[in-house]
Design a protein around this motif. Structure first.
Motif, PDB file in Angstrom:
ATOM      1  N   LEU A 194      47.068  39.365  34.620  1.00 30.65           N
ATOM      2  CA  LEU A 194      46.255  40.203  33.739  1.00 30.65           C
ATOM      3  C   LEU A 194      45.273  40.989  34.600  1.00 30.65           C
ATOM      4  CD1 LEU A 194      45.320  40.913  30.807  1.00 30.65           C
ATOM      5  CD2 LEU A 194      43.730  38.993  30.992  1.00 30.65           C
ATOM      6  N   TYR A 195      45.233  42.300  34.404  1.00 29.38           N
ATOM      7  CA  TYR A 195      44.331  43.157  35.167  1.00 29.38           C
ATOM      8  C   TYR A 195      43.288  43.764  34.230  1.00 29.38           C
ATOM      9  CZ  TYR A 195      47.653  42.987  39.049  1.00 29.38           C
ATOM     10  OH  TYR A 195      48.467  42.563  40.071  1.00 29.38           O
ATOM     11  N   LEU A 196      42.062  43.820  34.722  1.00 28.47           N
ATOM     12  CA  LEU A 196      40.977  44.469  33.991  1.00 28.47           C
ATOM     13  C   LEU A 196      40.491  45.658  34.812  1.00 28.47           C
ATOM     14  CD1 LEU A 196      38.890  44.493  31.648  1.00 28.47           C
ATOM     15  CD2 LEU A 196      37.426  43.081  33.120  1.00 28.47           C
ATOM     16  N   ASP A 197      40.556  46.838  34.243  1.00 24.42           N
ATOM     17  CA  ASP A 197      40.068  48.044  34.915  1.00 24.42           C
ATOM     18  C   ASP A 197      38.541  47.988  34.983  1.00 24.42           C
ATOM     19  OD1 ASP A 197      39.435  50.565  35.827  1.00 24.42           O
ATOM     20  OD2 ASP A 197      40.569  51.647  34.289  1.00 24.42           O
ATOM     21  N   ILE A 198      37.996  47.907  36.187  1.00 23.49           N
ATOM     22  CA  ILE A 198      36.541  47.864  36.358  1.00 23.49           C
ATOM     23  C   ILE A 198      36.044  49.089  37.127  1.00 23.49           C
ATOM     24  CG2 ILE A 198      36.444  45.354  36.233  1.00 23.49           C
ATOM     25  CD1 ILE A 198      36.052  45.367  39.319  1.00 23.49           C
ATOM     26  N   SER A 199      36.822  50.171  37.049  1.00 25.25           N
ATOM     27  CA  SER A 199      36.456  51.374  37.799  1.00 25.25           C
ATOM     28  C   SER A 199      35.081  51.895  37.417  1.00 25.25           C
ATOM     29  CB  SER A 199      37.506  52.470  37.563  1.00 25.25           C
ATOM     30  OG  SER A 199      38.798  52.013  37.935  1.00 25.25           O
ATOM     31  N   ASP A 200      34.700  51.725  36.150  1.00 27.72           N
ATOM     32  CA  ASP A 200      33.414  52.246  35.696  1.00 27.72           C
ATOM     33  C   ASP A 200      32.258  51.302  35.998  1.00 27.72           C
ATOM     34  OD1 ASP A 200      34.083  50.274  33.894  1.00 27.72           O
ATOM     35  OD2 ASP A 200      33.447  51.388  32.122  1.00 27.72           O
ATOM     36  N   LEU A 220      45.038  49.201  43.033  1.00 29.84           N
ATOM     37  CA  LEU A 220      46.288  49.813  43.481  1.00 29.84           C
ATOM     38  C   LEU A 220      47.494  49.144  42.839  1.00 29.84           C
ATOM     39  CD1 LEU A 220      45.535  50.285  47.289  1.00 29.84           C
ATOM     40  CD2 LEU A 220      45.907  52.112  45.608  1.00 29.84           C
ATOM     41  N   GLU A 221      47.403  47.817  42.651  1.00 26.52           N
ATOM     42  CA  GLU A 221      48.512  47.105  42.021  1.00 26.52           C
ATOM     43  C   GLU A 221      48.713  47.532  40.572  1.00 26.52           C
ATOM     44  OE1 GLU A 221      48.172  42.849  44.455  1.00 26.52           O
ATOM     45  OE2 GLU A 221      47.455  42.995  42.396  1.00 26.52           O
ATOM     46  N   PHE A 222      47.630  47.959  39.934  1.00 21.88           N
ATOM     47  CA  PHE A 222      47.648  48.257  38.502  1.00 21.88           C
ATOM     48  C   PHE A 222      47.651  49.750  38.195  1.00 21.88           C
ATOM     49  CE2 PHE A 222      45.310  48.162  34.274  1.00 21.88           C
ATOM     50  CZ  PHE A 222      46.408  47.707  33.558  1.00 21.88           C
ATOM     51  N   GLY A 223      47.302  50.567  39.192  1.00 17.05           N
ATOM     52  CA  GLY A 223      47.298  52.006  38.986  1.00 17.05           C
ATOM     53  C   GLY A 223      45.979  52.579  38.538  1.00 17.05           C
ATOM     54  N   VAL A 224      44.874  51.889  38.880  1.00 17.45           N
ATOM     55  CA  VAL A 224      43.534  52.384  38.583  1.00 17.45           C
ATOM     56  C   VAL A 224      42.709  52.283  39.864  1.00 17.45           C
ATOM     57  CG1 VAL A 224      43.654  51.710  36.154  1.00 17.45           C
ATOM     58  CG2 VAL A 224      42.697  50.113  37.833  1.00 17.45           C
ATOM     59  N   PRO A 225      41.556  52.945  39.935  1.00 21.54           N
ATOM     60  CA  PRO A 225      40.776  52.881  41.183  1.00 21.54           C
ATOM     61  C   PRO A 225      40.327  51.467  41.560  1.00 21.54           C
ATOM     62  CG  PRO A 225      40.097  54.768  39.880  1.00 21.54           C
ATOM     63  CD  PRO A 225      41.031  53.975  39.013  1.00 21.54           C
TER      64      PRO A 225
END
Length: 227
Positions: free
Chosen positions: A166-172, A209-214
């Protein structure tokens, strides 16, 4: 993964700083979205850190935890033992499991995040207690149980396989995660270490990179349900 205001998220970490290393982005985002977040640290204690060649008191560790949690917007946190850092394996497992049981009964989480087991005896003891406490029970409201990472999982054997990712986008919120880690001033290492602010950010970049977000945090799913 996060519904605004609808989740009760329990994060159980071995030491003060593990909660930010593994879940700093999750804590900040969940609190910002008005979910209920509780962070529980297994143990702090008076100890000697070889990377600084200095002793660090338990009170300092608790102050650093408080600063990090307030920075991330979390006002519900506690330490189970303030004199057992690096000694949690000496606590009877039944006692640790009872502590976990009380947390689950008292907080009634919908999501629980526990430490990925590692070579460290405290991480192993707490992981085992969490697995016992989170045994299947009737009428449970828990819809997600997952393990969070910290950089030293690269040095552990055997590796846990056959679990979900499970990936959580934390770019922000990556900069806030790094700054929260810096609140744990006694734990900061040089840039060549796995426990440095630079590497915390690079680790999140790699997971992104694994998930496609910064930037991202990765969690290893033990159990999930659609309720």
């Amino acid at each position: 993964m996060l519904s605004a205001g609808n989740e009760r998220i329990l994060i159980i970490a071995p030491h003060a700083d593990d909660e930010v290393l593994g879940c700093g982005g999750l804590i900040e985002k969940a609190c910002r979205y008005q979910n209920k977040v509780k962070v529980v640290v297994g143990a702090v204690g008076d100890t000697f850190f070889w990377h600084t060649q200095q002793p660090v008191a338990a009170d300092i560790r608790k102050q650093e935890l408080s600063q990090a949690m307030h920075y991330l917007g979390c006002d519900d946190y506690e330490v189970l033992y303030d004199d057992k850092e690096s000694w949690m394996d000496t606590i009877p497992q039944r006692e640790l499991i009872t502590e976990i049981d009380h947390l689950l009964i008292g907080f009634q989480p919908t999501m629980v995040f526990i430490p990925y087991p590692s070579f460290h005896q405290d991480h192993q003891a707490l992981f085992n207690a969490c697995m016992a406490g989170l045994r299947p029970k009737p009428s449970s409201n828990i819809k997600l149980i997952a393990m969070f990472e910290y950089p030293f999982i690269i040095w552990q054997f055997p590796k846990i396989t056959n679990v979900g990712e499970l990936y959580l986008d934390i770019s922000d919120t990556i900069d806030r995660k790094v700054e929260a880690f810096c609140k744990h001033q006694s734990q900061i290492r040089s840039d060549q270490s796995l426990l440095s602010p630079q590497v915390v950010k690079e680790w999140a970049r790699f997971r992104g990179l694994e998930f496609g977000v910064p930037f991202a945090e990765k969690y290893h799913v033990l159990r999930a349900a659609l309720l």
